[in-house]
Design a protein around this motif. Structure first.
Motif, PDB file in Angstrom:
ATOM      1  N   PHE A  36      10.436  41.306  -2.219  1.00 20.23           N
ATOM      2  CA  PHE A  36      11.494  40.300  -2.175  1.00 20.23           C
ATOM      3  C   PHE A  36      10.921  38.963  -2.614  1.00 20.23           C
ATOM      4  O   PHE A  36       9.706  38.773  -2.691  1.00 20.23           O
ATOM      5  CB  PHE A  36      12.111  40.211  -0.772  1.00 20.23           C
ATOM      6  CG  PHE A  36      11.260  39.486   0.243  1.00 20.23           C
ATOM      7  CD1 PHE A  36      11.658  38.247   0.740  1.00 20.23           C
ATOM      8  CD2 PHE A  36      10.066  40.029   0.710  1.00 20.23           C
ATOM      9  CE1 PHE A  36      10.890  37.580   1.679  1.00 20.23           C
ATOM     10  CE2 PHE A  36       9.295  39.370   1.645  1.00 20.23           C
ATOM     11  CZ  PHE A  36       9.709  38.134   2.130  1.00 20.23           C
ATOM     12  N   ASP A  37      11.811  38.036  -2.919  1.00 23.55           N
ATOM     13  CA  ASP A  37      11.386  36.699  -3.340  1.00 23.55           C
ATOM     14  C   ASP A  37      11.129  35.869  -2.089  1.00 23.55           C
ATOM     15  O   ASP A  37      12.016  35.214  -1.562  1.00 23.55           O
ATOM     16  CB  ASP A  37      12.466  36.063  -4.209  1.00 23.55           C
ATOM     17  CG  ASP A  37      12.051  34.710  -4.753  1.00 23.55           C
ATOM     18  OD1 ASP A  37      11.000  34.170  -4.333  1.00 23.55           O
ATOM     19  OD2 ASP A  37      12.780  34.181  -5.606  1.00 23.55           O
ATOM     20  N   TRP A  38       9.915  35.943  -1.592  1.00 19.42           N
ATOM     21  CA  TRP A  38       9.570  35.264  -0.346  1.00 19.42           C
ATOM     22  C   TRP A  38       9.614  33.744  -0.494  1.00 19.42           C
ATOM     23  O   TRP A  38       9.833  33.038   0.470  1.00 19.42           O
ATOM     24  CB  TRP A  38       8.211  35.726   0.170  1.00 19.42           C
ATOM     25  CG  TRP A  38       7.091  35.631  -0.827  1.00 19.42           C
ATOM     26  CD1 TRP A  38       6.690  36.598  -1.696  1.00 19.42           C
ATOM     27  CD2 TRP A  38       6.248  34.514  -1.047  1.00 19.42           C
ATOM     28  NE1 TRP A  38       5.640  36.149  -2.462  1.00 19.42           N
ATOM     29  CE2 TRP A  38       5.341  34.863  -2.070  1.00 19.42           C
ATOM     30  CE3 TRP A  38       6.154  33.240  -0.483  1.00 19.42           C
ATOM     31  CZ2 TRP A  38       4.376  33.991  -2.548  1.00 19.42           C
ATOM     32  CZ3 TRP A  38       5.185  32.366  -0.948  1.00 19.42           C
ATOM     33  CH2 TRP A  38       4.312  32.758  -1.972  1.00 19.42           C
ATOM     34  N   ARG A  39       9.427  33.256  -1.711  1.00 26.32           N
ATOM     35  CA  ARG A  39       9.500  31.794  -1.909  1.00 26.32           C
ATOM     36  C   ARG A  39      10.922  31.293  -1.658  1.00 26.32           C
ATOM     37  O   ARG A  39      11.125  30.301  -0.970  1.00 26.32           O
ATOM     38  CB  ARG A  39       9.038  31.437  -3.317  1.00 26.32           C
ATOM     39  CG  ARG A  39       7.566  31.666  -3.550  1.00 26.32           C
ATOM     40  CD  ARG A  39       7.223  31.547  -5.046  1.00 26.32           C
ATOM     41  NE  ARG A  39       5.907  32.025  -5.339  1.00 26.32           N
ATOM     42  CZ  ARG A  39       5.607  33.284  -5.675  1.00 26.32           C
ATOM     43  NH1 ARG A  39       6.562  34.201  -5.730  1.00 26.32           N
ATOM     44  NH2 ARG A  39       4.371  33.634  -5.935  1.00 26.32           N
ATOM     45  N   ALA A  40      11.909  32.001  -2.208  1.00 23.97           N
ATOM     46  CA  ALA A  40      13.313  31.620  -2.000  1.00 23.97           C
ATOM     47  C   ALA A  40      13.709  31.828  -0.545  1.00 23.97           C
ATOM     48  O   ALA A  40      14.411  30.993   0.037  1.00 23.97           O
ATOM     49  CB  ALA A  40      14.223  32.422  -2.924  1.00 23.97           C
ATOM     50  N   ALA A  41      13.254  32.922   0.045  1.00 23.35           N
ATOM     51  CA  ALA A  41      13.596  33.204   1.439  1.00 23.35           C
ATOM     52  C   ALA A  41      12.988  32.158   2.366  1.00 23.35           C
ATOM     53  O   ALA A  41      13.597  31.792   3.374  1.00 23.35           O
ATOM     54  CB  ALA A  41      13.115  34.599   1.825  1.00 23.35           C
ATOM     55  N   ARG A  42      11.811  31.683   2.049  1.00 26.78           N
ATOM     56  CA  ARG A  42      11.137  30.670   2.885  1.00 26.78           C
ATOM     57  C   ARG A  42      11.924  29.367   2.907  1.00 26.78           C
ATOM     58  O   ARG A  42      11.931  28.647   3.895  1.00 26.78           O
ATOM     59  CB  ARG A  42       9.714  30.443   2.357  1.00 26.78           C
ATOM     60  CG  ARG A  42       8.938  29.369   3.061  1.00 26.78           C
ATOM     61  CD  ARG A  42       8.519  29.823   4.449  1.00 26.78           C
ATOM     62  NE  ARG A  42       7.621  28.847   5.030  1.00 26.78           N
ATOM     63  CZ  ARG A  42       7.852  28.232   6.183  1.00 26.78           C
ATOM     64  NH1 ARG A  42       8.921  28.510   6.878  1.00 26.78           N
ATOM     65  NH2 ARG A  42       6.993  27.368   6.665  1.00 26.78           N
ATOM     66  N   ALA A  43      12.611  29.067   1.814  1.00 26.52           N
ATOM     67  CA  ALA A  43      13.366  27.821   1.704  1.00 26.52           C
ATOM     68  C   ALA A  43      14.660  27.851   2.524  1.00 26.52           C
ATOM     69  O   ALA A  43      15.247  26.820   2.800  1.00 26.52           O
ATOM     70  CB  ALA A  43      13.684  27.532   0.236  1.00 26.52           C
TER      71      ALA A  43
END
Length: 157
Positions: free
Chosen positions: A91-98
Protein backbone atom coordinates in the motif's frame (compact mmCIF):
# COMPACT_ATOMS: atom_id res chain seq x y z
CA UNK A 1 13.58 -6.38 34.72
CA UNK A 2 16.22 -4.24 36.36
CA UNK A 3 17.98 -1.47 34.46
CA UNK A 4 21.25 -3.41 34.50
CA UNK A 5 19.66 -6.66 33.36
CA UNK A 6 20.21 -7.74 29.78
CA UNK A 7 17.96 -10.19 28.01
CA UNK A 8 18.29 -11.45 24.48
CA UNK A 9 15.44 -13.26 22.76
CA UNK A 10 14.44 -13.88 19.16
CA UNK A 11 11.27 -15.25 17.61
CA UNK A 12 10.74 -15.92 13.91
CA UNK A 13 7.47 -17.27 12.62
CA UNK A 14 5.60 -17.70 9.36
CA UNK A 15 1.84 -17.79 9.92
CA UNK A 16 -1.21 -18.42 7.80
CA UNK A 17 -2.86 -15.07 7.11
CA UNK A 18 -5.72 -15.59 9.56
CA UNK A 19 -6.78 -13.78 12.70
CA UNK A 20 -6.69 -17.13 14.54
CA UNK A 21 -3.02 -17.64 13.62
CA UNK A 22 -2.25 -14.13 14.88
CA UNK A 23 -3.93 -14.95 18.19
CA UNK A 24 -1.94 -18.18 18.56
CA UNK A 25 1.32 -16.37 17.85
CA UNK A 26 0.35 -13.54 20.15
CA UNK A 27 -0.26 -15.94 23.06
CA UNK A 28 3.29 -17.25 22.67
CA UNK A 29 4.70 -13.72 22.43
CA UNK A 30 2.67 -12.67 25.47
CA UNK A 31 4.33 -15.37 27.60
CA UNK A 32 7.79 -14.21 26.52
CA UNK A 33 7.05 -10.53 26.99
CA UNK A 34 5.59 -11.05 30.48
CA UNK A 35 8.73 -12.89 31.53
CA UNK A 36 11.19 -10.38 30.07
CA UNK A 37 9.64 -6.90 30.19
CA UNK A 38 8.20 -4.58 32.78
CA UNK A 39 4.41 -4.28 32.72
CA UNK A 40 4.20 -0.93 30.91
CA UNK A 41 6.73 -2.14 28.35
CA UNK A 42 4.72 -5.35 27.82
CA UNK A 43 1.66 -3.32 26.90
CA UNK A 44 3.56 -1.26 24.34
CA UNK A 45 5.36 -4.26 22.82
CA UNK A 46 2.20 -6.34 22.64
CA UNK A 47 0.20 -3.49 21.11
CA UNK A 48 2.81 -2.98 18.37
CA UNK A 49 3.08 -6.70 17.57
CA UNK A 50 -0.68 -7.27 17.54
CA UNK A 51 -1.40 -4.20 15.42
CA UNK A 52 1.30 -4.95 12.83
CA UNK A 53 0.25 -8.60 12.51
CA UNK A 54 -3.45 -7.77 12.31
CA UNK A 55 -2.80 -5.14 9.62
CA UNK A 56 -0.72 -7.64 7.62
CA UNK A 57 -3.44 -10.30 7.83
CA UNK A 58 -6.53 -8.16 7.29
CA UNK A 59 -5.29 -5.42 4.96
CA UNK A 60 -2.19 -6.93 3.40
CA UNK A 61 -3.29 -10.52 2.82
CA UNK A 62 -7.07 -10.14 2.86
CA UNK A 63 -7.27 -12.81 5.60
CA UNK A 64 -6.51 -15.40 2.91
CA UNK A 65 -5.28 -18.55 4.72
CA UNK A 66 -3.33 -19.58 1.59
CA UNK A 67 -1.08 -16.54 2.10
CA UNK A 68 1.65 -16.24 4.72
CA UNK A 69 2.59 -13.48 7.12
CA UNK A 70 6.14 -13.51 8.47
CA UNK A 71 7.07 -12.03 11.81
CA UNK A 72 10.52 -11.60 13.34
CA UNK A 73 11.07 -10.22 16.82
CA UNK A 74 14.37 -9.54 18.50
CA UNK A 75 14.72 -8.26 22.05
CA UNK A 76 18.23 -7.18 22.98
CA UNK A 77 18.54 -5.44 26.29
CA UNK A 78 15.79 -2.84 26.30
CA UNK A 79 15.40 -2.60 22.52
CA UNK A 80 12.76 -4.53 20.62
CA UNK A 81 12.94 -4.91 16.84
CA UNK A 82 9.73 -5.99 15.12
CA UNK A 83 9.49 -6.90 11.42
CA UNK A 84 6.23 -8.03 9.81
CA UNK A 85 5.85 -8.88 6.12
CA UNK A 86 2.86 -10.10 4.13
CA UNK A 87 2.30 -11.47 0.63
CA UNK A 88 -0.11 -8.72 -0.36
CA UNK A 89 0.37 -6.08 -3.03
CA UNK A 90 1.39 -3.49 -0.46
CA UNK A 91 0.00 0.00 0.00
CA UNK A 92 1.01 3.63 -0.33
CA UNK A 93 2.15 4.15 3.25
CA UNK A 94 3.22 7.73 2.50
CA UNK A 95 -0.34 8.73 1.55
CA UNK A 96 -1.81 6.71 4.41
CA UNK A 97 0.54 8.40 6.90
CA UNK A 98 -0.78 11.81 5.84
CA UNK A 99 -4.37 10.81 6.74
CA UNK A 100 -5.87 10.39 10.17
CA UNK A 101 -9.00 8.48 11.14
CA UNK A 102 -12.16 10.31 12.06
CA UNK A 103 -13.46 9.78 15.58
CA UNK A 104 -16.38 7.62 14.37
CA UNK A 105 -14.37 5.44 11.96
CA UNK A 106 -14.26 1.71 12.77
CA UNK A 107 -10.76 1.33 11.35
CA UNK A 108 -7.83 3.41 10.16
CA UNK A 109 -5.94 3.87 13.41
CA UNK A 110 -3.32 1.16 12.88
CA UNK A 111 -0.60 3.40 11.50
CA UNK A 112 -1.29 6.02 14.15
CA UNK A 113 -0.75 3.36 16.82
CA UNK A 114 2.52 2.20 15.26
CA UNK A 115 3.90 5.73 15.00
CA UNK A 116 2.70 6.64 18.48
CA UNK A 117 4.23 3.69 20.34
CA UNK A 118 7.34 2.82 18.32
CA UNK A 119 10.48 4.94 18.32
CA UNK A 120 11.04 4.22 14.63
CA UNK A 121 8.69 2.89 11.93
CA UNK A 122 9.90 2.06 8.41
CA UNK A 123 8.14 0.51 5.43
CA UNK A 124 9.68 -0.96 2.31
CA UNK A 125 8.83 0.88 -0.92
CA UNK A 126 6.13 -1.61 -1.83
CA UNK A 127 4.41 -1.27 1.55
CA UNK A 128 4.19 -4.93 2.49
CA UNK A 129 6.98 -4.97 5.09
CA UNK A 130 7.08 -2.85 8.23
CA UNK A 131 10.02 -2.67 10.60
CA UNK A 132 9.70 -1.01 13.98
CA UNK A 133 12.08 -0.30 16.81
CA UNK A 134 10.87 0.18 20.35
CA UNK A 135 13.61 1.34 22.69
CA UNK A 136 12.25 1.09 26.21
CA UNK A 137 14.90 3.47 27.58
CA UNK A 138 13.80 6.31 25.29
CA UNK A 139 10.57 8.09 24.71
CA UNK A 140 9.23 8.05 21.19
CA UNK A 141 8.87 11.21 19.11
CA UNK A 142 5.20 11.60 20.01
CA UNK A 143 5.94 11.47 23.73
CA UNK A 144 8.57 14.21 23.45
CA UNK A 145 6.37 16.53 21.40
CA UNK A 146 3.45 15.91 23.74
CA UNK A 147 5.70 16.65 26.69
CA UNK A 148 6.80 19.96 25.11
CA UNK A 149 3.19 20.92 24.31
CA UNK A 150 2.00 20.18 27.84
CA UNK A 151 5.01 22.05 29.23
CA UNK A 152 4.16 25.14 27.17
CA UNK A 153 0.52 25.00 28.28
CA UNK A 154 1.57 24.77 31.92
CA UNK A 155 3.98 27.71 31.60
CA UNK A 156 1.37 29.93 29.93
CA UNK A 157 -1.10 29.56 32.80
Amino acid sequence: MTHAARFDCEMHKSLAATVEAVEEFFEEFHLHSQAMLERVNCFQAELLVREALTNAVVHGSGADPRKQVRCSLRLRGKRLLIAVADEGEGFDWRAARAKSADALDCSGRGLEILYRYANRVRFNDRGNLVTMIKDFDKRNRHDRSEERRVGKECRSR
